[in-house]
Design a protein around this motif. Structure first.
Motif, mmCIF file in Angstrom:
data_model
loop_
_atom_site.group_PDB
_atom_site.id
_atom_site.type_symbol
_atom_site.label_atom_id
_atom_site.label_comp_id
_atom_site.label_asym_id
_atom_site.label_seq_id
_atom_site.Cartn_x
_atom_site.Cartn_y
_atom_site.Cartn_z
ATOM 1 N N GLY A 183 25.472 0.566 18.362
ATOM 2 C CA GLY A 183 25.686 -0.552 17.449
ATOM 3 C C GLY A 183 25.216 -0.246 16.034
ATOM 4 N N LYS A 184 25.686 -1.034 15.081
ATOM 5 C CA LYS A 184 25.268 -0.868 13.683
ATOM 6 C C LYS A 184 23.897 -1.502 13.477
ATOM 7 N N ASP A 185 23.122 -0.905 12.596
ATOM 8 C CA ASP A 185 21.749 -1.395 12.420
ATOM 9 C C ASP A 185 21.719 -2.603 11.483
ATOM 10 N N SER A 186 22.167 -3.709 11.974
ATOM 11 C CA SER A 186 22.061 -4.960 11.232
ATOM 12 C C SER A 186 20.614 -5.427 11.238
ATOM 13 N N ARG A 187 20.321 -6.424 10.440
ATOM 14 C CA ARG A 187 18.967 -6.968 10.396
ATOM 15 C C ARG A 187 18.521 -7.440 11.779
ATOM 16 N N ASP A 188 19.347 -8.232 12.427
ATOM 17 C CA ASP A 188 18.973 -8.789 13.727
ATOM 18 C C ASP A 188 18.889 -7.710 14.807
ATOM 19 N N HIS A 189 19.683 -6.645 14.655
ATOM 20 C CA HIS A 189 19.620 -5.560 15.629
ATOM 21 C C HIS A 189 18.317 -4.780 15.496
ATOM 22 N N LEU A 190 17.932 -4.459 14.258
ATOM 23 C CA LEU A 190 16.723 -3.676 14.033
ATOM 24 C C LEU A 190 15.462 -4.452 14.363
ATOM 25 N N PHE A 191 15.466 -5.758 14.156
ATOM 26 C CA PHE A 191 14.249 -6.576 14.302
ATOM 27 C C PHE A 191 14.490 -7.733 15.276
ATOM 28 N N PHE A 192 14.299 -7.578 16.596
ATOM 29 C CA PHE A 192 13.892 -6.399 17.306
ATOM 30 C C PHE A 192 14.707 -6.337 18.588
ATOM 31 N N GLU A 193 16.029 -6.289 18.456
ATOM 32 C CA GLU A 193 16.905 -6.276 19.620
ATOM 33 C C GLU A 193 17.308 -4.871 20.030
ATOM 34 N N CYS A 194 17.185 -3.929 19.110
ATOM 35 C CA CYS A 194 17.444 -2.524 19.403
ATOM 36 C C CYS A 194 16.526 -2.061 20.537
ATOM 37 N N TYR A 196 14.876 0.652 20.966
ATOM 38 C CA TYR A 196 13.647 1.265 20.443
ATOM 39 C C TYR A 196 12.711 0.200 19.852
ATOM 40 N N SER A 197 13.249 -0.636 18.962
ATOM 41 C CA SER A 197 12.394 -1.620 18.293
ATOM 42 C C SER A 197 11.929 -2.713 19.252
ATOM 43 N N SER A 198 12.731 -3.021 20.286
ATOM 44 C CA SER A 198 12.289 -4.016 21.266
ATOM 45 C C SER A 198 11.111 -3.488 22.071
ATOM 46 N N GLU A 199 11.080 -2.177 22.310
ATOM 47 C CA GLU A 199 9.934 -1.574 22.990
ATOM 48 C C GLU A 199 8.687 -1.686 22.111
ATOM 49 N N VAL A 200 8.882 -1.504 20.810
ATOM 50 C CA VAL A 200 7.766 -1.667 19.870
ATOM 51 C C VAL A 200 7.272 -3.109 19.897
ATOM 52 N N TRP A 201 8.201 -4.054 19.822
ATOM 53 C CA TRP A 201 7.808 -5.466 19.780
ATOM 54 C C TRP A 201 7.120 -5.902 21.077
ATOM 55 N N ASP A 202 7.654 -5.491 22.199
ATOM 56 C CA ASP A 202 7.056 -5.872 23.476
ATOM 57 C C ASP A 202 5.640 -5.327 23.631
ATOM 58 N N SER A 203 5.348 -4.223 22.922
ATOM 59 C CA SER A 203 4.032 -3.594 23.040
ATOM 60 C C SER A 203 2.988 -4.188 22.094
ATOM 61 N N ILE A 204 3.436 -4.924 21.063
ATOM 62 C CA ILE A 204 2.474 -5.435 20.081
ATOM 63 C C ILE A 204 2.403 -6.957 20.040
#
Length: 310
Positions: A183-194, A196-204
């Protein structure tokens, strides 16, 4: 002329309405061009030709246009030609020198400062409900600035490039998120549905006291809007964590896109926790059971506690 000087000169029309002459003896104020009353500048409606035909000089001062009886010297016929002059009363002259003053947007003479200038000339909009989420005294400025761009959806993500029609359509169709390659890195995709980024969010998110908040940006915004007005350590920390996470995810996205450097999600999580902890260690907290638990959670030394004088 240098670029900087040209830019300063370009501001003249914007600043002129705020720069007034306070009349003393009237010898240093141009009666036609300077702003010294609400109807000024007089030259805006009395043309230079009309001024010259009446026998006056374009460089005439206020003192030269006021006679010994305190009346204007200009022709009585001007009051019919230019009715606005009826409301301009001749100032009472005295021995003090004319001086330049700053008149704010409320019409009051105030002490001149760069803050006063900016506060008057800046573009104003209504205060948004996420203001306290981004700008608060404990914030990390570069993180807050990045978060401001995220909230306003102004980051140069690939979906915005398609709106700008940058590059060929084929190249744009080949674009994908540098973090998860889907997918394209839209705002909503990057923060934090991607992924990779969802793994970051789930950890913090538990460290931010937001364990029940999923990775959808709208849900994060809703939670922060409802809780960002409080000044408890946990609420301050949640704002620091969200802004730091947004900053580091965007940083990682750019690193992968432009330099091929990669960090794992867990390394990014540790970087986020470390920088938030460093910021928290510069703050002081009131003594209390919840604050002690909070400090233990973030491994902050007890010397950062301060007893509530109340």
């Amino acid at each position: 002329m240098t670029w900087g000087w040209r830019k300063i000169l370009a501001l003249r029309d914007l600043l002129r309405p705020y720069m007034w002459k306070s009349i003393g003896n009237g010898n240093n104020t141009n009666v036609w061009s300077d702003t010294w009353c609400t109807a000024c500048p007089i030259r805006a409606y009395v043309s230079p030709r009309t001024i010259a035909n009446a026998g006056f000089n374009l460089q005439a001062t206020v003192a030269e246009l006021v006679d010994s009886n305190g009346h204007w010297r200009w022709p009585v016929a001007w009051f019919d030609l230019f009715p606005v002059l009826i409301n301009i009363h001749a100032p009472v002259l005295h021995e003090a020198q004319d001086r330049l003053v700053w008149i704010n947007s409320e019409g009051k003479a105030v002490h001149f400062s760069s803050w006063e200038v900016w506060n008057n000339i800046r573009h104003r909009e209504n205060i948004v409900d996420w203001f306290n989420m981004v700008w608060f005294k404990q914030c990390i400025p570069r993180h807050s600035f990045n978060l401001w761009l995220v909230i306003r959806n102004k980051l140069k993500t690939q979906n915005r490039l398609t709106i700008w029609e940058a590059g060929s359509a084929m190249n744009l169709n080949l674009m994908c998120c540098p973090l998860c390659n889907h997918g394209k890195d839209s705002r909503d995709h990057l923060f934090f549905e991607c992924f990779y980024s969802s793994e970051v969010w789930d950890s913090i998110k538990d460290m931010a006291g937001m364990g029940e908040v999923n990775g959808r940006w709208t849900d994060i915004m809703q939670w922060m809007t409802e809780n960002s007005n409080m000044q408890q350590p946990a609420n301050v920390t949640s704002r620091l964590v969200v802004s730091a996470a947004s900053y580091f995810v965007w940083q990682e996205r750019n690193a992968r896109l432009f330099s091929r450097n990669q960090r794992t999600a867990m390394i990014l999580v540790q970087d986020i926790i470390n920088i938030v902890r460093m910021r928290l260690m510069t703050l002081k907290f009131k003594l209390g059971f919840l604050n002690r638990r909070f400090l233990e959670k973030w491994k902050i030394p007890a010397r950062n506690l301060v007893i509530d004088p109340g």
